[in-house]
Enzyme design. Structure first.
Site, PDB file in Angstrom:
ATOM      1  N   ASP A  88       0.878  -0.723   0.228  1.00 19.22           N
ATOM      2  CA  ASP A  88      -0.122  -0.188  -0.048  1.00 19.22           C
ATOM      3  C   ASP A  88       0.765   1.575   0.639  1.00 19.22           C
ATOM      4  OD1 ASP A  88      -1.616   2.103   1.038  1.00 19.22           O
ATOM      5  OD2 ASP A  88      -3.538   0.349   0.951  1.00 19.22           O
ATOM      6  N   THR A 101      -4.065   6.673   0.662  1.00 22.91           N
ATOM      7  CA  THR A 101      -5.213   7.107   1.201  1.00 22.91           C
ATOM      8  C   THR A 101      -5.581   5.780   2.317  1.00 22.91           C
ATOM      9  OG1 THR A 101      -6.582   5.225  -0.115  1.00 22.91           O
ATOM     10  CG2 THR A 101      -6.706   7.552  -0.824  1.00 22.91           C
ATOM     11  N   GLY A 102      -4.713   5.213   2.917  1.00 20.90           N
ATOM     12  CA  GLY A 102      -4.510   3.979   3.682  1.00 20.90           C
ATOM     13  C   GLY A 102      -4.446   4.638   4.863  1.00 20.90           C
ATOM     14  N   THR A 126     -16.643  -3.540  -9.290  1.00 23.09           N
ATOM     15  CA  THR A 126     -17.782  -2.348  -8.598  1.00 23.09           C
ATOM     16  C   THR A 126     -19.140  -2.308  -9.678  1.00 23.09           C
ATOM     17  OG1 THR A 126     -18.550  -0.182  -8.298  1.00 23.09           O
ATOM     18  CG2 THR A 126     -16.868  -0.485  -9.697  1.00 23.09           C
ATOM     19  N   PHE A 172     -32.265  12.821  -0.522  1.00 23.97           N
ATOM     20  CA  PHE A 172     -31.834  13.446  -1.491  1.00 23.97           C
ATOM     21  C   PHE A 172     -33.157  12.205  -2.573  1.00 23.97           C
ATOM     22  CE2 PHE A 172     -27.738  14.588  -0.224  1.00 23.97           C
ATOM     23  CZ  PHE A 172     -27.412  15.798  -0.363  1.00 23.97           C
ATOM     24  N   ARG A 180     -31.058   1.201  -2.115  1.00 22.38           N
ATOM     25  CA  ARG A 180     -29.488   0.477  -2.551  1.00 22.38           C
ATOM     26  C   ARG A 180     -29.111  -0.608  -1.409  1.00 22.38           C
ATOM     27  NH1 ARG A 180     -30.605   3.637  -5.643  1.00 22.38           N
ATOM     28  NH2 ARG A 180     -29.697   5.428  -6.048  1.00 22.38           N
ATOM     29  N   ARG A 237     -30.615  14.108  -6.848  1.00 21.48           N
ATOM     30  CA  ARG A 237     -29.729  13.913  -7.958  1.00 21.48           C
ATOM     31  C   ARG A 237     -29.680  14.002  -9.221  1.00 21.48           C
ATOM     32  NH1 ARG A 237     -25.175  11.754  -2.641  1.00 21.48           N
ATOM     33  NH2 ARG A 237     -26.681  10.247  -3.347  1.00 21.48           N
ATOM     34  N   ASP A 279     -29.114   9.939 -10.265  1.00 24.80           N
ATOM     35  CA  ASP A 279     -29.438   8.714  -9.324  1.00 24.80           C
ATOM     36  C   ASP A 279     -30.163   8.150  -9.255  1.00 24.80           C
ATOM     37  OD1 ASP A 279     -27.211   9.443  -7.294  1.00 24.80           O
ATOM     38  OD2 ASP A 279     -28.752  10.991  -5.694  1.00 24.80           O
ATOM     39  N   TYR A 309     -14.442   6.236 -12.857  1.00 20.61           N
ATOM     40  CA  TYR A 309     -14.312   5.387 -11.480  1.00 20.61           C
ATOM     41  C   TYR A 309     -14.819   4.233 -12.387  1.00 20.61           C
ATOM     42  CZ  TYR A 309     -15.117   2.426  -7.632  1.00 20.61           C
ATOM     43  OH  TYR A 309     -15.123   1.300  -7.102  1.00 20.61           O
TER      44      TYR A 309
END
Length: 322
Positions: A31, A35-36, A114, A203, A216, A276, A279, A138
């Site tokens: 790593d 960010t870790g 993802t 939202f 979700r 948003r 969405d 992403y």
């Protein structure tokens, strides 16, 4: 097995590292700590501070049996404003990793993919055959790696599995979410409960769901990690599998909010806001393929997700004296 975990100082990577160690595997975490958190790497794991772009010297001659690849940039909004970071890190970096694996003779990889690869699908629940139409860099970068793994498995006999996560939450003891900025719903709701922020926003309240808020799929990080261990054992040379990880049902935003109120015993003020842009009404995974190919199904529900996340947040506050 002797395993390399890239991004093992991050949220999901650190949890999976702890589960691998508990299962008797030998683990090295690689790593760059961009960010870790170094203190998230379990004590029994070896640690190498390096980018995946520069991993070859740490792989050659090390005798690794496999790689679990979590290292990636993962902020959707940042990927829209600075897509170059996502192509360079997530795609170029993974290509360097795969080439290093090939030179070192490492036969298998489990990849952290993802649900963002699907974009905004009309179909729910989402299966692995749902068209992949990512709407940001992403999701596109993760999909590019899925394609990369498919070609490497065909050409070089790599045993590869892409696990496509939906929403992940919860904690495993002292290992939990510590993102900056924090974009996930549950930790942001718990920040209100803890008095860090004054209120949360909902939202969209006019969706075609039971209570008008978006639906979700939330999965406990411990269940998610268990899927990685199963996928590792089930991987086959020359085969790339894509597997969704989710509950198959999902929860609305208001259901998540009520679960947070119930677990914490606190009011958690909420403010209704407009939808948003982009969405979708529902993002829920079919987990039929996960059950079929690796024998996995989730065991923990929303209450456990929230309770473990709340315990982690309070423990982190005590540790810092907050």
């Amino acid at each position: 097995m002797k395993l390399l975990v890239t991004g093992g100082a991050g949220y999901i990577g650190s949890v999976v590292t702890s589960q691998l160690l508990d299962a008797g595997h030998r683990v090295t975490v690689l790593d760059d700590l961009s960010t870790g958190h170094r203190d998230a790497v379990p004590a029994d794991a070896e640690f190498v501070e390096a980018r995946i772009h520069d991993c070859l010297p740490h792989l050659e001659g090390a005798g690794f049996d496999g790689v679990l690849h979590f290292a990636a940039k993962s902020l959707v909004s940042e990927s829209v404003s600075a897509p170059e970071l996502y192509w360079e890190n997530n795609v170029v970096g993974t290509n360097r990793l795969l080439e290093a694996m090939r030179r070192a003779g490492i036969p298998r990889i489990i990849f952290s993919s993802t649900a963002a690869t699907y974009g905004e699908p009309a179909q729910s629940p989402i299966t692995e055959d749902t068209p992949t139409l990512p709407v940001n860099a992403y999701g596109a970068s993760k999909l590019a790696v899925d394609h990369m793994l498919d070609s490497y498995s065909r050409a070089h006999g790599l045993a590869a599995t892409s696990l496509r996560y939906f929403n992940v939450g919860g904690a495993r003891g002292h290992l939990g979410e510590r993102h900056t900025p924090e974009t996930h719903l549950i930790p942001n709701l718990l920040r209100v409960a803890a008095g860090v922020t004054e209120s949360c926003s909902i939202f969209g309240t006019d969706y075609d769901t039971a209570d008008g808020t978006a639906l979700r799929d939330y999965l406990h990080v411990v269940d998610l990690g268990r899927a990685h261990l199963l996928a590792l054992e089930a991987s086959e040379p020359g085969t790339h599998r894509v597997i969704n990880l989710g509950t198959g049902t999902g929860y609305t935003v208001r259901q998540v909010l009520e679960a947070c109120r119930e677990v914490t015993g606190r009011g958690i003020p909420a403010v209704d806001e407009p939808r948003r842009p982009g969405d979708p009404t529902s993002l829920v995974a079919s987990n039929a393929r996960a059950q079929e190919l690796i024998g996995w199904s989730p065991q923990l529900g929303l209450t456990e997700i929230v309770a473990d996340a709340w315990d982690f947040m309070r423990g982190a506050e005590r540790a810092t004296g907050a």
